[in-house]
Design a protein around this motif. Sequence first.
Motif, PDB file in Angstrom:
ATOM      1  N   MET A   1       0.831  -1.205   0.000  1.00  0.00           N
ATOM      2  CA  MET A   1       0.000   0.000   0.000  1.00  0.00           C
ATOM      3  C   MET A   1       0.867   1.258   0.000  1.00  0.00           C
ATOM      4  O   MET A   1       0.584   2.227  -0.722  1.00  0.00           O
ATOM      5  CB  MET A   1      -0.916  -0.015   1.217  1.00  0.00           C
ATOM      6  N   HIS A   2       1.922   1.264   0.797  1.00  0.00           N
ATOM      7  CA  HIS A   2       2.819   2.412   0.901  1.00  0.00           C
ATOM      8  C   HIS A   2       3.448   2.734  -0.450  1.00  0.00           C
ATOM      9  O   HIS A   2       3.533   3.905  -0.848  1.00  0.00           O
ATOM     10  CB  HIS A   2       3.903   2.117   1.940  1.00  0.00           C
ATOM     11  N   ASN A   3       3.889   1.734  -1.177  1.00  0.00           N
ATOM     12  CA  ASN A   3       4.533   1.958  -2.476  1.00  0.00           C
ATOM     13  C   ASN A   3       3.580   2.620  -3.466  1.00  0.00           C
ATOM     14  O   ASN A   3       3.965   3.542  -4.195  1.00  0.00           O
ATOM     15  CB  ASN A   3       5.050   0.640  -3.049  1.00  0.00           C
ATOM     16  N   ILE A   4       2.327   2.153  -3.496  1.00  0.00           N
ATOM     17  CA  ILE A   4       1.344   2.752  -4.405  1.00  0.00           C
ATOM     18  C   ILE A   4       1.041   4.191  -3.991  1.00  0.00           C
ATOM     19  O   ILE A   4       0.990   5.105  -4.826  1.00  0.00           O
ATOM     20  CB  ILE A   4       0.047   1.925  -4.422  1.00  0.00           C
ATOM     21  N   GLN A   5       0.832   4.395  -2.695  1.00  0.00           N
ATOM     22  CA  GLN A   5       0.514   5.742  -2.201  1.00  0.00           C
ATOM     23  C   GLN A   5       1.630   6.733  -2.515  1.00  0.00           C
ATOM     24  O   GLN A   5       1.378   7.852  -2.961  1.00  0.00           O
ATOM     25  CB  GLN A   5       0.255   5.691  -0.694  1.00  0.00           C
ATOM     26  N   GLU A   6       2.876   6.327  -2.289  1.00  0.00           N
ATOM     27  CA  GLU A   6       3.996   7.227  -2.541  1.00  0.00           C
ATOM     28  C   GLU A   6       4.180   7.490  -4.035  1.00  0.00           C
ATOM     29  O   GLU A   6       4.622   8.573  -4.425  1.00  0.00           O
ATOM     30  CB  GLU A   6       5.275   6.660  -1.932  1.00  0.00           C
ATOM     31  N   SER A   7       3.841   6.522  -4.864  1.00  0.00           N
ATOM     32  CA  SER A   7       3.930   6.763  -6.310  1.00  0.00           C
ATOM     33  C   SER A   7       2.903   7.805  -6.733  1.00  0.00           C
ATOM     34  O   SER A   7       3.146   8.582  -7.663  1.00  0.00           O
ATOM     35  CB  SER A   7       3.718   5.457  -7.083  1.00  0.00           C
ATOM     36  N   MET A   8       1.761   7.853  -6.054  1.00  0.00           N
ATOM     37  CA  MET A   8       0.734   8.841  -6.393  1.00  0.00           C
ATOM     38  C   MET A   8       1.148  10.243  -5.948  1.00  0.00           C
ATOM     39  O   MET A   8       1.019  11.212  -6.702  1.00  0.00           O
ATOM     40  CB  MET A   8      -0.609   8.450  -5.769  1.00  0.00           C
ATOM     41  N   VAL A   9       1.643  10.361  -4.706  1.00  0.00           N
ATOM     42  CA  VAL A   9       1.972  11.691  -4.193  1.00  0.00           C
ATOM     43  C   VAL A   9       3.212  12.263  -4.882  1.00  0.00           C
ATOM     44  O   VAL A   9       3.421  13.488  -4.892  1.00  0.00           O
ATOM     45  CB  VAL A   9       2.151  11.648  -2.662  1.00  0.00           C
ATOM     46  N   ASN A  10       4.034  11.398  -5.470  1.00  0.00           N
ATOM     47  CA  ASN A  10       5.250  11.856  -6.148  1.00  0.00           C
ATOM     48  C   ASN A  10       5.101  11.929  -7.662  1.00  0.00           C
ATOM     49  O   ASN A  10       6.109  11.971  -8.373  1.00  0.00           O
ATOM     50  CB  ASN A  10       6.420  10.950  -5.771  1.00  0.00           C
ATOM     51  N   GLU A  11       3.879  11.977  -8.130  1.00  0.00           N
ATOM     52  CA  GLU A  11       3.647  12.199  -9.553  1.00  0.00           C
ATOM     53  C   GLU A  11       4.156  13.584  -9.963  1.00  0.00           C
ATOM     54  O   GLU A  11       4.418  14.432  -9.107  1.00  0.00           O
ATOM     55  CB  GLU A  11       2.143  12.119  -9.856  1.00  0.00           C
ATOM     56  N   PRO A  12       4.268  13.835 -11.271  1.00  0.00           N
ATOM     57  CA  PRO A  12       4.570  15.210 -11.711  1.00  0.00           C
ATOM     58  C   PRO A  12       3.490  16.174 -11.218  1.00  0.00           C
ATOM     59  O   PRO A  12       2.379  15.740 -10.860  1.00  0.00           O
ATOM     60  CB  PRO A  12       4.557  15.089 -13.239  1.00  0.00           C
ATOM     61  N   PRO A  13       3.785  17.465 -11.166  1.00  0.00           N
ATOM     62  CA  PRO A  13       2.820  18.443 -10.636  1.00  0.00           C
ATOM     63  C   PRO A  13       1.454  18.414 -11.313  1.00  0.00           C
ATOM     64  O   PRO A  13       0.469  18.834 -10.711  1.00  0.00           O
ATOM     65  CB  PRO A  13       3.528  19.788 -10.875  1.00  0.00           C
ATOM     66  N   THR A  14       1.374  17.912 -12.549  1.00  0.00           N
ATOM     67  CA  THR A  14       0.083  17.873 -13.235  1.00  0.00           C
ATOM     68  C   THR A  14      -0.696  16.595 -12.955  1.00  0.00           C
ATOM     69  O   THR A  14      -1.827  16.451 -13.414  1.00  0.00           O
ATOM     70  CB  THR A  14       0.298  17.998 -14.758  1.00  0.00           C
ATOM     71  N   GLY A  15      -0.116  15.660 -12.209  1.00  0.00           N
ATOM     72  CA  GLY A  15      -0.812  14.411 -11.908  1.00  0.00           C
ATOM     73  C   GLY A  15      -1.971  14.642 -10.948  1.00  0.00           C
ATOM     74  O   GLY A  15      -1.814  15.311  -9.923  1.00  0.00           O
ATOM     75  N   TRP A  16      -3.122  14.069 -11.263  1.00  0.00           N
ATOM     76  CA  TRP A  16      -4.316  14.341 -10.463  1.00  0.00           C
ATOM     77  C   TRP A  16      -4.222  13.761  -9.059  1.00  0.00           C
ATOM     78  O   TRP A  16      -4.752  14.338  -8.113  1.00  0.00           O
ATOM     79  CB  TRP A  16      -5.573  13.825 -11.177  1.00  0.00           C
ATOM     80  N   HIS A  17      -3.567  12.616  -8.906  1.00  0.00           N
ATOM     81  CA  HIS A  17      -3.413  12.076  -7.557  1.00  0.00           C
ATOM     82  C   HIS A  17      -2.629  13.060  -6.693  1.00  0.00           C
ATOM     83  O   HIS A  17      -3.016  13.350  -5.552  1.00  0.00           O
ATOM     84  CB  HIS A  17      -2.691  10.726  -7.594  1.00  0.00           C
ATOM     85  N   ARG A  18      -1.525  13.544  -7.226  1.00  0.00           N
ATOM     86  CA  ARG A  18      -0.696  14.503  -6.486  1.00  0.00           C
ATOM     87  C   ARG A  18      -1.489  15.774  -6.175  1.00  0.00           C
ATOM     88  O   ARG A  18      -1.412  16.316  -5.066  1.00  0.00           O
ATOM     89  CB  ARG A  18       0.547  14.839  -7.306  1.00  0.00           C
ATOM     90  N   ILE A  19      -2.256  16.258  -7.148  1.00  0.00           N
ATOM     91  CA  ILE A  19      -3.051  17.477  -6.952  1.00  0.00           C
ATOM     92  C   ILE A  19      -4.032  17.289  -5.795  1.00  0.00           C
ATOM     93  O   ILE A  19      -4.191  18.174  -4.942  1.00  0.00           O
ATOM     94  CB  ILE A  19      -3.789  17.842  -8.254  1.00  0.00           C
ATOM     95  N   HIS A  20      -4.692  16.135  -5.749  1.00  0.00           N
ATOM     96  CA  HIS A  20      -5.656  15.880  -4.669  1.00  0.00           C
ATOM     97  C   HIS A  20      -4.957  15.727  -3.320  1.00  0.00           C
ATOM     98  O   HIS A  20      -5.405  16.293  -2.315  1.00  0.00           O
ATOM     99  CB  HIS A  20      -6.457  14.604  -4.963  1.00  0.00           C
ATOM    100  N   LEU A  21      -3.885  14.983  -3.288  1.00  0.00           N
ATOM    101  CA  LEU A  21      -3.220  14.674  -2.025  1.00  0.00           C
ATOM    102  C   LEU A  21      -2.496  15.876  -1.425  1.00  0.00           C
ATOM    103  O   LEU A  21      -2.321  15.952  -0.212  1.00  0.00           O
ATOM    104  CB  LEU A  21      -2.241  13.513  -2.213  1.00  0.00           C
TER     105      LEU A  21
END
Length: 226
Positions: free
Chosen positions: A178-198
């Motif tokens: 779970m941690h690996n998936i979550q960190e991949s989302m928060v470390n997306e490029p600035p335009t990534g929607w997961h990162r934008i939400h988190l």
Amino acid sequence: MGRKPWFLVVSLCLILLSACGAEKHVSSSPDTSSRLNDKLHTVPQTNTTGPMMVFPKHVAPTPTPQVPTNIPRTGVGAAPYGPPPPMTTEETQLTQQLFALINSDRAARGLYPYTWNATLAGGARLHSWNMYHCGFSHTCPDGRTQCQRIADEGFAGYSDCGECIGYAGPFPTPYAGMHNIQESMVNEPPTGWHRIHLLSTTLHRVGAGIYVDPQGYIWFTEDLVS
């Protein structure tokens, strides 16, 4: 030269040496008040030949969010596969760890913590359960978008909403997957929607819902609203 002139010369030398020794003793005495003053009142000076002194900012500490204990098994919404099963101890622990991880990532970037919301958490758990049956999608099972589902849970009129979904393997441990998936989302490029939400500054409440399937794989949903 007679004895008297020699006596005068030696006496004069002794006087001079005595004076030099006294002067040396006085000048080497430490100026305690001056050094203490320097330590108390030193200010950084512009220095073009070396690094400048940098003083850390004084930032008010942010209270640590409480560990959520009100984690419902289900929420409002379509349930074509029946209600989700009761929360297991593992699912409860993973949900608490996920919430802590979300706010830890925000704190590391100087952002305020999200507030836990049990209503959002219930809807998120239902969505994770539904995805196990109908596929990894924001619009499963009936085509409604995440923001439509969130509005129907009692958040109509929100100014912003978002959803992050994840599917993680149980290896090497359930949390690590779970941690690996979550960190991949928060470390997306600035335009990534997961990162934008988190890392949003317009969203304030979050609910996370986890379903661990019979094979040990983790389906998780994070619903967020302003």
